[in-house]
Design a protein around this motif. Sequence first.
Motif, PDB file in Angstrom:
ATOM      1  N   LEU A   1       0.828  -1.209   0.000  1.00 57.60           N
ATOM      2  CA  LEU A   1       0.000   0.000   0.000  1.00 57.60           C
ATOM      3  C   LEU A   1       0.861   1.257   0.000  1.00 57.60           C
ATOM      4  CD1 LEU A   1      -2.920  -0.698   2.542  1.00 57.60           C
ATOM      5  CD2 LEU A   1      -2.995  -0.804   0.054  1.00 57.60           C
ATOM      6  N   SER A   2       1.865   1.303   0.879  1.00 58.47           N
ATOM      7  CA  SER A   2       2.706   2.504   0.961  1.00 58.47           C
ATOM      8  C   SER A   2       3.528   2.671  -0.312  1.00 58.47           C
ATOM      9  CB  SER A   2       3.608   2.470   2.200  1.00 58.47           C
ATOM     10  OG  SER A   2       4.417   1.329   2.219  1.00 58.47           O
ATOM     11  N   ASP A   3       4.020   1.565  -0.885  1.00 63.09           N
ATOM     12  CA  ASP A   3       4.769   1.655  -2.149  1.00 63.09           C
ATOM     13  C   ASP A   3       3.889   2.222  -3.260  1.00 63.09           C
ATOM     14  OD1 ASP A   3       7.060   0.664  -1.012  1.00 63.09           O
ATOM     15  OD2 ASP A   3       6.880  -1.359  -1.857  1.00 63.09           O
ATOM     16  N   PHE A   4       2.637   1.753  -3.317  1.00 62.49           N
ATOM     17  CA  PHE A   4       1.700   2.248  -4.343  1.00 62.49           C
ATOM     18  C   PHE A   4       1.447   3.742  -4.148  1.00 62.49           C
ATOM     19  CE2 PHE A   4      -2.343   3.023  -6.402  1.00 62.49           C
ATOM     20  CZ  PHE A   4      -2.292   2.229  -7.542  1.00 62.49           C
ATOM     21  N   PHE A   5       1.291   4.155  -2.896  1.00 64.59           N
ATOM     22  CA  PHE A   5       1.090   5.584  -2.611  1.00 64.59           C
ATOM     23  C   PHE A   5       2.284   6.394  -3.105  1.00 64.59           C
ATOM     24  CE2 PHE A   5       2.051   9.286  -0.050  1.00 64.59           C
ATOM     25  CZ  PHE A   5       0.869   9.999  -0.099  1.00 64.59           C
ATOM     26  N   PHE A   6       3.497   5.967  -2.784  1.00 67.13           N
ATOM     27  CA  PHE A   6       4.691   6.733  -3.155  1.00 67.13           C
ATOM     28  C   PHE A   6       4.870   6.789  -4.676  1.00 67.13           C
ATOM     29  CE2 PHE A   6       6.226   5.633   1.269  1.00 67.13           C
ATOM     30  CZ  PHE A   6       6.105   6.930   1.745  1.00 67.13           C
ATOM     31  N   GLU A   7       4.564   5.687  -5.356  1.00 64.51           N
ATOM     32  CA  GLU A   7       4.667   5.687  -6.823  1.00 64.51           C
ATOM     33  C   GLU A   7       3.671   6.678  -7.431  1.00 64.51           C
ATOM     34  OE1 GLU A   7       6.747   4.126  -9.092  1.00 64.51           O
ATOM     35  OE2 GLU A   7       7.882   3.865  -7.230  1.00 64.51           O
ATOM     36  N   THR A   8       2.444   6.684  -6.908  1.00 66.37           N
ATOM     37  CA  THR A   8       1.412   7.595  -7.424  1.00 66.37           C
ATOM     38  C   THR A   8       1.760   9.044  -7.098  1.00 66.37           C
ATOM     39  OG1 THR A   8      -0.183   5.836  -6.984  1.00 66.37           O
ATOM     40  CG2 THR A   8      -1.079   7.979  -7.578  1.00 66.37           C
ATOM     41  N   SER A   9       2.373   9.275  -5.931  1.00 72.40           N
ATOM     42  CA  SER A   9       2.704  10.641  -5.509  1.00 72.40           C
ATOM     43  C   SER A   9       3.771  11.285  -6.389  1.00 72.40           C
ATOM     44  CB  SER A   9       3.177  10.647  -4.048  1.00 72.40           C
ATOM     45  OG  SER A   9       4.453  10.064  -3.924  1.00 72.40           O
ATOM     46  N   LYS A  10       4.492  10.469  -7.164  1.00 71.93           N
ATOM     47  CA  LYS A  10       5.469  11.030  -8.112  1.00 71.93           C
ATOM     48  C   LYS A  10       4.766  11.673  -9.308  1.00 71.93           C
ATOM     49  CE  LYS A  10       8.931   7.478  -7.012  1.00 71.93           C
ATOM     50  NZ  LYS A  10       9.614   6.256  -7.508  1.00 71.93           N
ATOM     51  N   LEU A  11       3.469  11.334  -9.488  1.00 71.28           N
ATOM     52  CA  LEU A  11       2.743  11.764 -10.686  1.00 71.28           C
ATOM     53  C   LEU A  11       1.679  12.815 -10.395  1.00 71.28           C
ATOM     54  CD1 LEU A  11       2.291   8.135 -12.062  1.00 71.28           C
ATOM     55  CD2 LEU A  11       3.963   9.812 -12.853  1.00 71.28           C
ATOM     56  N   THR A  12       1.241  12.895  -9.140  1.00 74.50           N
ATOM     57  CA  THR A  12       0.308  13.954  -8.744  1.00 74.50           C
ATOM     58  C   THR A  12       0.612  14.352  -7.309  1.00 74.50           C
ATOM     59  OG1 THR A  12      -2.009  14.516  -8.302  1.00 74.50           O
ATOM     60  CG2 THR A  12      -1.422  12.215  -8.080  1.00 74.50           C
ATOM     61  N   LYS A  13       0.457  15.630  -7.016  1.00 71.92           N
ATOM     62  CA  LYS A  13       0.781  16.129  -5.671  1.00 71.92           C
ATOM     63  C   LYS A  13      -0.444  16.186  -4.753  1.00 71.92           C
ATOM     64  CE  LYS A  13       4.992  16.637  -7.000  1.00 71.92           C
ATOM     65  NZ  LYS A  13       5.915  15.545  -6.656  1.00 71.92           N
ATOM     66  N   ASN A  14      -1.577  15.685  -5.235  1.00 74.58           N
ATOM     67  CA  ASN A  14      -2.779  15.662  -4.387  1.00 74.58           C
ATOM     68  C   ASN A  14      -2.717  14.412  -3.510  1.00 74.58           C
ATOM     69  OD1 ASN A  14      -5.301  15.745  -3.196  1.00 74.58           O
ATOM     70  ND2 ASN A  14      -6.360  16.377  -5.060  1.00 74.58           N
ATOM     71  N   TYR A  15      -1.877  14.482  -2.463  1.00 73.36           N
ATOM     72  CA  TYR A  15      -1.593  13.307  -1.639  1.00 73.36           C
ATOM     73  C   TYR A  15      -2.827  12.800  -0.900  1.00 73.36           C
ATOM     74  CZ  TYR A  15       3.060  15.238  -2.524  1.00 73.36           C
ATOM     75  OH  TYR A  15       4.175  15.749  -3.122  1.00 73.36           O
ATOM     76  N   LYS A  16      -3.648  13.721  -0.438  1.00 75.96           N
ATOM     77  CA  LYS A  16      -4.853  13.293   0.299  1.00 75.96           C
ATOM     78  C   LYS A  16      -5.797  12.526  -0.621  1.00 75.96           C
ATOM     79  CE  LYS A  16      -7.478  13.236   4.046  1.00 75.96           C
ATOM     80  NZ  LYS A  16      -8.199  11.992   3.852  1.00 75.96           N
ATOM     81  N   ALA A  17      -5.900  12.968  -1.869  1.00 81.28           N
ATOM     82  CA  ALA A  17      -6.771  12.259  -2.819  1.00 81.28           C
ATOM     83  C   ALA A  17      -6.242  10.851  -3.085  1.00 81.28           C
ATOM     84  CB  ALA A  17      -6.876  13.036  -4.124  1.00 81.28           C
ATOM     85  N   ILE A  18      -4.924  10.706  -3.206  1.00 79.45           N
ATOM     86  CA  ILE A  18      -4.337   9.367  -3.408  1.00 79.45           C
ATOM     87  C   ILE A  18      -4.722   8.471  -2.239  1.00 79.45           C
ATOM     88  CG2 ILE A  18      -2.221   8.036  -3.713  1.00 79.45           C
ATOM     89  CD1 ILE A  18      -0.855  10.616  -4.691  1.00 79.45           C
ATOM     90  N   SER A  19      -4.526   8.990  -1.028  1.00 85.98           N
ATOM     91  CA  SER A  19      -4.847   8.225   0.180  1.00 85.98           C
ATOM     92  C   SER A  19      -6.326   7.841   0.203  1.00 85.98           C
ATOM     93  CB  SER A  19      -4.487   9.045   1.421  1.00 85.98           C
ATOM     94  OG  SER A  19      -4.885   8.392   2.595  1.00 85.98           O
ATOM     95  N   ASN A  20      -7.195   8.800  -0.140  1.00 91.41           N
ATOM     96  CA  ASN A  20      -8.639   8.527  -0.129  1.00 91.41           C
ATOM     97  C   ASN A  20      -9.011   7.423  -1.113  1.00 91.41           C
ATOM     98  OD1 ASN A  20      -8.988  10.501   1.794  1.00 91.41           O
ATOM     99  ND2 ASN A  20      -9.728  12.062   0.367  1.00 91.41           N
ATOM    100  N   TRP A  21      -8.454   7.486  -2.321  1.00 94.38           N
ATOM    101  CA  TRP A  21      -8.762   6.471  -3.333  1.00 94.38           C
ATOM    102  C   TRP A  21      -8.259   5.091  -2.889  1.00 94.38           C
ATOM    103  CZ3 TRP A  21     -11.751   6.373  -7.597  1.00 94.38           C
ATOM    104  CH2 TRP A  21     -12.210   7.597  -8.100  1.00 94.38           C
ATOM    105  N   ILE A  22      -7.071   5.039  -2.288  1.00 97.74           N
ATOM    106  CA  ILE A  22      -6.544   3.753  -1.815  1.00 97.74           C
ATOM    107  C   ILE A  22      -7.449   3.184  -0.742  1.00 97.74           C
ATOM    108  CG2 ILE A  22      -4.648   2.659  -0.532  1.00 97.74           C
ATOM    109  CD1 ILE A  22      -2.716   4.524  -2.045  1.00 97.74           C
TER     110      ILE A  22
END
Length: 478
Positions: free
Chosen positions: A328-349
């Motif tokens: 889960l954390s690896d997926f978050f970090f990979e996605t965060s390289k492509l968009t800076k909306n970190y809260k949205a990434i977390s919410n979708w996960i």
Amino acid sequence: MKFEPVIGLEVHVQLNTNTKIFCSCPTTFGEEPNTNVCPVCLGMPGVLPVLNEKVVEYTVKAGLALNCKIQQKSVFARKNYFYPDLPKNYQISQFELPICLDGFVDIDTENGVKRIGITRIHMEEDAGKLIHGENLGNPNSSYVDYNRTGTPLMEIVSEPDMRSSEEAKAYLEKLKLILEYTGVSDCSMEKGSLRCDANVSVRPIGQKEFGTKVEIKNMNSFKNVQKAIDYEIRRQISEIESGNIIVQETRLWDPEKGITISMRSKEESHDYRYFPDPDLVPVVVTKDMIDSIKKTLPEMPDKVLAKLISDYNLPEYDASVLVSSKELSDFFFETSKLTKNYKAISNWIQTEIMRVMNEKDCLINEVGISPAHLSELITLVDENVISLKIAKSLFDDILKEKRSPRELVKEKGLVQIADEGALEEVVKKVLSACSKEVERYKNGETKLIGFFVGQIMKETKGKANPKIVNELLTKLLS
């Protein structure tokens, strides 16, 4: 008299190697019984064990992650006992000179952080598995599957530092998480990759000396560990209060009856007649090897948690969910390289992705959405191209078709209506058709704003920009 429990755990962890510890048989789970075997792991006369170097590397890696001192010299010993699933009648293990000593794990308790000491970690081979006949239609027989024999194990022995089943569960969960981050084991309790024995005793509060300990063997779920410890604490207190003596023994947990059952009197180390294995030379781990393995360690869960909170501004709850699995954390970090909306990434996960993981009982990399596609979906919402509602309705299509969200939005005509003039006409039309609700709204039923938004979304097939809709409603209703 009030009592306190004293708890220590012995955790057996199967290592993620392709082959067994002393032979080249595969460690694949779920094969036909007695097919992953050879003369070495079956203990045939005249065979010699050859140590799998990866086992040493993984054990050192785990030891470093668990804050242990790595012994540069360790020795394999023979642990002698007879049991049907042990073909040699001895187990190759480590005794006086294990490979790791004096580690610790920090756990969160209701009274703050507590440090649980780790006495030692040693390498050993696993035994086979007994399958009792009632599962095979023959209740009077038992069968032995030797596929597991020789699978490499680490045994992680804690200090008796835990004082409740909750602390024992927290320790197990933290230990499992750290080992998963290192990648040395899949830690699957369902497959038996992580098994736990609990040593439990009780003593009057204030007494320094430990009571007589009882070992509860081979538990393979956090829930069972906690239930078994709680039962054993109650049982021992009841025995003492009734004037009976606690016997040092090994007991089994019966999850159906919710009780522990006496299995055998507890062996002492001298009962196993340990002696150095004459077929295996001492294991020597150089400082250069330790330094090299140390460089392969990933960031540990506590550090990742702090990073998610401080560097990515996530709430502590979000961060703890993401850290609960390295995937889960690896997926978050990979996605965060492509968009800076970190809260949205977390919410979708936490919502759509974990929903699919639960439905399919799968890992995040088996869900069917890549970090690139998730970041694109988030960007489409952030740019007001589509609404969040449409994005969520599109999610399952992305999983099925494995296509770019932008392509699907364009193909399905889902682009959000953001033209204020066009939307004002729709809002006026809805308000005109809902004159009774408008009157109620003006009389103080302001919660009806949600009803109006719903009607407008229905009219526009979910494509209206919610922000503009809310602004128009506020203006027109006032």
